[in-house]
Design a protein around this motif. Sequence first.
Motif, PDB file in Angstrom:
ATOM      1  N   ASP A 378     -26.029 -20.062   9.885  1.00 12.82           N
ATOM      2  CA  ASP A 378     -26.240 -18.842  10.652  1.00 12.82           C
ATOM      3  C   ASP A 378     -27.737 -18.551  10.663  1.00 12.82           C
ATOM      4  O   ASP A 378     -28.317 -18.129   9.658  1.00 12.82           O
ATOM      5  N   ASN A 464     -23.924  -8.273  14.229  1.00 13.00           N
ATOM      6  CA  ASN A 464     -22.850  -8.567  13.283  1.00 13.00           C
ATOM      7  C   ASN A 464     -23.375  -8.844  11.876  1.00 13.00           C
ATOM      8  O   ASN A 464     -22.665  -8.622  10.889  1.00 13.00           O
ATOM      9  N   ASN A 465     -24.586  -9.348  11.784  1.00 15.75           N
ATOM     10  CA  ASN A 465     -25.162  -9.684  10.478  1.00 15.75           C
ATOM     11  C   ASN A 465     -26.623  -9.258  10.481  1.00 15.75           C
ATOM     12  O   ASN A 465     -27.519 -10.058  10.779  1.00 15.75           O
TER      13      ASN A 465
END
Length: 790
Positions: A378, A464-465
């Motif tokens: 990620d 989201n992160n």
Amino acid sequence: MRTYHCFWLLFWASQPHQSFLTPLSKRTSGFPEKEKVLVLSGNSRQDLHRSKRSWMWNQFFLLEEYTGTDYQYVGKLHSDQDKGDGSLKYILSGDGAGDLFIINENTGDIQATKRLDREEKPVYILRAQAVNRRTGRPVEPESEFIIKIHDINDNEPMFTKDVYNASIPEMSDVGTFVVQVTATDADDPTYGNSAKVVYSILQGQPYFSVESETGIIKTALLNMDRENREQYQVVIQAKDMGGQMGGLSGTTTVNITLTDVNDNPPRFPQSTYQFRVPESMPLDSPVGRIKANDADVDENAEIEYSITEGDGYDMFGITTDKDTQEGILTVKKALDFENKNLYILKVEAANTHVDPRFLYLGPFKDSATVRIQVEDVDEPPVFSRPAYIMEVKEDVPINSVIGTVTAQDPDAARNPVKYSVDRHTDMDRIFNINSGNGSIFTSKPLDRETLLWHNITVIAAEINNPKQSSRVPVFIKVLDVNDNAPEFAMFYETFVCENAKAEQLIQTLSAVDKDDSYNGHQFSFSLAPEAASSSNFTLQDNRDNTAGIFTRKTRYNRHETSTYFLPVVISDNDYPIQSSTETVTIRVCACDHRGKMLSCNAEALIHPTGLSTGALIAILLCIIILLVTVVLFAALRRQRKKEPLIISKEDIRDNIVSYNDEGGGEEDTQAFDIGTLRNPEAIDDNKLRRDIVPETLFIPRRTATARDNTDVRDFINQRLKENDTDPTAPPYDSLATYAYEGNGSVAESLSSLESVTTDGDQDYDYLSDWGPRFKKLADMYGSMDSDKDS
């Protein structure tokens, strides 16, 4: 023994000598007694007669290492003067006489008392003499003879070293010199073969051989490989008597080591290697290690790794670990799983030191295939540029968009991104950003003259992160607009002479502008409309950003008008045109015929104030007198004698009085009556102060008690007056405590403890009327009221 003795006897019989011994053999070692006389003439072998010389011998021979139990018989001395009647006595002197060799003084028989070793001493020189027993006088001159020790083979060969160490390169040719060994024999090399040494090899065949006469060891086998066997132990024998049966021998050990040569190429133990690496791995980070084995050692095993081909030729690099001879794969460029997730490389390992003699064995290198799998991680958002440069005019309205930054998630999921400004780089919050599309807009007015560049940092994070975020610098340049009017370069204050002539230049003006002009500033000067017609002065624009002020009339009178204020309008040529009105102060002064100012109303402003020399001297003398007065006053103060606090019969200089005691507070009732202070009505009329000893006893006056409703101020003033008029008060400063509290205050209690118990809510609207200093407090309490209402 008998055979050897007869041999030596015959040998000496065949040698030409001046005189010979005719020994009478009387042996105690098993030889039969035998008498033999050999008489030879010194001139001719045919002329046999007894020589005039008395002695008939000059040397004896004796075998070493005699093993018999009796003394070893050497020989017999005999003189022609010996008649056999015992009148002569034989005397022996020299090497070992009396100890090693003894003589029978009656018969002249010589015997050896000890075992002899030729290696210790091969020759003994002795002297013999015959003397008259009665008189002790010699009947013959003293003569010298020699006893030679005959050698026997009683010493084995000895090597110069117990252990020899040698080394040769592996794969050497047959007959290559290894080392030479040497053995020595202590026996007589001139007699027989006792000292003749022959070398032979007992252990070490078929790899090595030795030359029998020289002891040189050579290789005897072709292509001895160190990798198969490195150490060899060879045993060499040295034997005397020419190597014949019965000879004595000695041995030595030779340790032979085969040194390495580069005769083995590197070899990978496997043909394919696989590694996995995350795409976020930093540059120059190790991916993995591979190793090619080389049977050689040291520099012959040094390997250099390289990437020869593959689709990741420019993405990865390989270096050699000099300690382990391993190849270390590293990342050279940033990896991207979404772009490429598999790389195949061909890695080659080659020796750095190649021996040309062994090139026939094949190439000294090997290759293997490396597969590198890139793993997805990620990743934070990636901006479209490494940095952004934007421009904005300083007069743009607030909330105007000045530019846009773009970032997106590089992962396959393409998570949405939100933008924000790092407030550490924009403390004044001049700019803001749309969190959705990344457009940057102003939130406060800009001023190029205050700050030309604004450097801010924009953060892009995944929604989201949020931990996955990245930053980009944004450089914002504020462009200039013509928003500042020109002004004088300095404050102008000049003068004009009363006797000035018309059209005379009295001052030149210049101007500056805070704005930036690409083509250069162009200023225009003119008089203000209200002064253009009625002014006593004219203004001329020089068209070079300067202007001159000229007189309009011939004479001026300072008594009528002492100061003129001339308004000047300065304009620029930019768009929009900006102008300002500046004032020039002109004072009328008296001047000489050359135009030099003499005096005017503004003399104090134009000419610096000066003092004469006499005035300066007077001021200096006053300062000196003042300093002397201060010094004298201080000296008199020091000489004043102080009354001692403690009277002692001893010298006051010998006592040290310390006044560092700390009071006991309210518990200390020795000096003051705390109860009296707290209850003024309980004052004892006859109670005196106990902290000092009054010189004169005064009866204290009774003071009026304070009424219950007496104000605090009145009470304190009353007590202060009593202390001032009290003759028993100390002459030094003291602290009087008044433990009295007033009846109450108009403001009532200010305690916060009581405020929470009130039934009604407080109204703080009056704080807004107290001015800007209480604005923050009014906002805080005003917001609390609004929260309660909501």
